[in-house]
Enzyme design. Structure first.
Site, PDB file in Angstrom:
ATOM      1  N   ARG A 238       0.853  -1.182   0.000  1.00  0.00           N
ATOM      2  CA  ARG A 238       0.000   0.000   0.000  1.00  0.00           C
ATOM      3  C   ARG A 238       0.892   1.236   0.000  1.00  0.00           C
ATOM      4  NH1 ARG A 238      -3.064  -3.122  -1.437  1.00  0.00           N
ATOM      5  NH2 ARG A 238      -5.176  -3.621  -0.685  1.00  0.00           N
TER       6      ARG A 238
ATOM      7  N   GLU B  15      -5.276   6.711  -7.274  1.00  0.00           N
ATOM      8  CA  GLU B  15      -5.227   5.890  -8.488  1.00  0.00           C
ATOM      9  C   GLU B  15      -6.487   6.107  -9.310  1.00  0.00           C
ATOM     10  OE1 GLU B  15      -4.510   1.816  -7.485  1.00  0.00           O
ATOM     11  OE2 GLU B  15      -2.671   2.236  -6.395  1.00  0.00           O
TER      12      GLU B  15
ATOM     13  N   HIS C 174      -0.655  -0.394 -10.719  1.00  0.00           N
ATOM     14  CA  HIS C 174      -1.315  -1.332  -9.805  1.00  0.00           C
ATOM     15  C   HIS C 174      -1.721  -2.612 -10.524  1.00  0.00           C
ATOM     16  CE1 HIS C 174      -3.538  -1.371  -5.702  1.00  0.00           C
ATOM     17  NE2 HIS C 174      -2.967  -2.537  -5.970  1.00  0.00           N
TER      18      HIS C 174
END
Length: 318
Positions: free
Chosen positions: A237, A266, A285
């Protein structure tokens, strides 16, 4: 006929990853491909839906949003954990929250893609080859005989540790509750402190769950304590690593480089300084974005909906 919205289907793959036709006589399913950030826009998009499927933690569902979705009855998240859903508020509003199967192998594999990409300057050298640039412009960083330091040694960290050992690396690990026995089971040495791990490792990889105790765990002081030849990788994270400090560390050469697959916002804003930070290898990601994982997510979502409609929800969270 119930209505269902599948959020954040960026790549337009959700429809083909499961047999949604099994629901066709009971549920009208729509797939939304653009990320929706504001609560007003999200309510407008899914306010008529009894069922919503979310992808990981891309779209948070806090209490204030849940209060504005009175028709919502079933909220499905990919995976079996989602810190961005207020489970207590969901229960208070009569919303059942369910998860789906999720594999831990994909993020392990991507962690090593980042480590190897940084160590051997893969992006730079490939760019030079494709553009007619210099032949052999970098010196690679060795893995064999170097120390791999793991912040966190859970399911993913343990698998990363075993691959590090296969490369011939000295594997060390630290977390607040990690014991020498548990570290040894994974083939790692427990360091006395976080500071020792950072100061003695050539590659540091983050594998901790985000919590109040881990938020900002790696800040300016920790980055300065690392070797100037060391690399930091984060596939856990973003908030575990102070992002402003990371940009400064890269620009001022506190460390040799960093790789990350996770960001606090994001998709990453176009003006985010990480996009232009030197020696930074960033990915959008992708840790969980594999065909097998997506099949599991969306097939699991269909199963969750069928079970809910049958009155026996499965994989409930909270």
């Amino acid at each position: 006929m119930l209505r269902c919205a599948v959020l954040d289907d960026f790549q337009d793959v959700a429809r083909g990853s499961a047999d949604w036709a099994r629901l066709a006589d009971r549920v009208d399913v729509r797939f939304l491909h653009d990320h929706i950030t504001g609560h007003d826009e999200l309510v407008a998009a899914v306010g008529d839906c009894e069922i919503v499927v979310v992808m990981r933690e891309r779209t948070p569902f806090p209490a204030e949003l849940l209060a504005r979705l009175p028709k919502l009855r079933l909220l499905i998240t990919s995976g079996l954990r989602n810190a961005s859903i207020d489970l207590a508020a969901a229960a208070a509003h009569g919303v059942t929250v369910c998860g789906t199967p999720s594999g831990s192998a994909p993020p392990v594999e991507l962690t090593w893609a980042l480590i190897l990409g940084l160590a051997r300057s893969v992006v730079t050298e490939n760019g030079n080859l494709r553009s007619g640039g210099p032949w052999q412009s970098t010196l690679g960083a060795d893995l064999h005989g170097r120390r791999l330091g793991l912040l966190g040694l859970g399911k993913i960290g343990t698998r990363v540790a075993r691959i590090g050992a296969a490369f011939g690396m000295d594997v060390a690990a630290w977390s607040r509750n990690l014991t020498e026995e548990r570290a040894a089971e994974a083939g790692a040495t427990l360091t006395a402190s976080k500071e020792e791990l950072l100061a003695t490792s050539d590659f540091v990889s983050v594998h901790l769950v985000l919590s109040e105790r881990t938020r900002g765990l790696v800040g300016a002081g920790e980055l300065r304590a690392m070797r100037r030849t060391a690399y930091l990788v984060n596939t856990s994270r973003a908030a575990i690593v102070d992002q402003e400090a990371l940009v400064r560390a890269l620009r001022e050469g506190w460390i040799a480089g960093a790789g990350s697959d996770v960001f606090e916002t994001e998709p990453l804003p176009l003006d985010d300084p990480l996009r232009t930070a030197p020696n930074f290898l960033g990915l959008p990601h992708l840790g969980y974005v594999t065909r097998r994982n997506y099949d599991g997510y969306f097939e699991g979502a269909v199963e969750d909906i069928e079970a809910y409609l049958a009155g026996s929800p499965v994989r409930t969270l909270g």
